[in-house]
Design a protein around this motif. Structure first.
Motif, short mmCIF file in Angstrom:
data_model
loop_
_atom_site.label_atom_id
_atom_site.label_comp_id
_atom_site.label_asym_id
_atom_site.label_seq_id
_atom_site.Cartn_x
_atom_site.Cartn_y
_atom_site.Cartn_z
N TRP A 58 -8.31 4.64 -3.99
CA TRP A 58 -7.43 4.52 -4.93
C TRP A 58 -7.17 5.89 -5.91
CZ3 TRP A 58 -3.62 1.26 -5.98
CH2 TRP A 58 -3.73 0.11 -5.20
N ALA B 251 3.10 -0.12 -5.45
CA ALA B 251 1.62 -0.26 -4.83
C ALA B 251 1.73 -1.96 -4.31
CB ALA B 251 0.60 -0.38 -5.94
N GLU C 291 -0.79 1.31 2.47
CA GLU C 291 -2.44 1.89 2.04
C GLU C 291 -2.97 1.09 0.96
OE1 GLU C 291 -3.44 6.04 2.47
OE2 GLU C 291 -1.14 6.09 2.37
N CYS C 292 -2.18 0.50 0.01
CA CYS C 292 -2.59 0.03 -1.19
C CYS C 292 -3.15 -1.34 -0.97
CB CYS C 292 -1.45 -0.13 -2.39
SG CYS C 292 -1.12 1.40 -3.11
N ASP D 97 2.90 -1.20 -0.70
CA ASP D 97 2.48 -0.11 0.08
C ASP D 97 1.39 -0.77 1.15
OD1 ASP D 97 2.35 3.12 -0.12
OD2 ASP D 97 0.40 2.25 0.08
N LEU E 254 -4.44 6.94 -3.82
CA LEU E 254 -3.34 6.40 -4.05
C LEU E 254 -2.37 6.51 -5.36
CD1 LEU E 254 -4.50 3.11 -2.29
CD2 LEU E 254 -2.73 4.58 -1.41
N TYR F 281 4.73 2.13 -10.43
CA TYR F 281 3.71 2.22 -9.74
C TYR F 281 3.04 0.82 -8.98
CZ TYR F 281 -1.39 2.02 -9.10
OH TYR F 281 -2.73 1.59 -9.24
#
Length: 101
Positions: free
Chosen positions: A25, A69, A74-75, A72, A28, A65
């Motif tokens: 995080w 997120a 990766e999130c 996203d 991120l 954000y």
């Protein structure tokens, strides 16, 4: 400017997993327009409490954000990691306005 303060109740037996979650995080939040100020892990005292702080230029930027997120990969993977490892029991989010000298 808005600073997000997160208080986590973590599984003390899964501290290494929570550290991995935090590393993800930090990257991120910074990639998605914030400035992460780090995770603060148990050292002495309560073994199941951790904190994080990150800042955005405005609440509107924070909302952007959050939207980014949510979509996203990766999130999403980071959230799934926390769920699968059960390293977080619960968390609280507060919004603060920093004051500097």
């Amino acid at each position: 400017m808005i600073t997000v303060h997160l208080r986590y109740e973590i599984n003390a037996n899964k501290l290494a997993d929570f550290e991995e979650y935090g590393r993800r995080w930090i990257h991120l939040v910074n990639r998605l327009g914030g400035e992460h100020h780090g995770y603060f892990l148990p050292s002495e005292g309560d073994s199941d409490e951790a904190f994080a702080l990150f800042t955005f230029p405005s609440f509107a930027d924070y909302e952007k954000y959050r939207s980014a997120a949510a979509a996203d990969p990766e999130c999403i993977e980071a959230v799934q990691f926390a769920t699968q490892t059960d390293c977080i029991r619960r968390y609280e989010r507060r919004f603060l306005s920093p004051m500097f000298e």
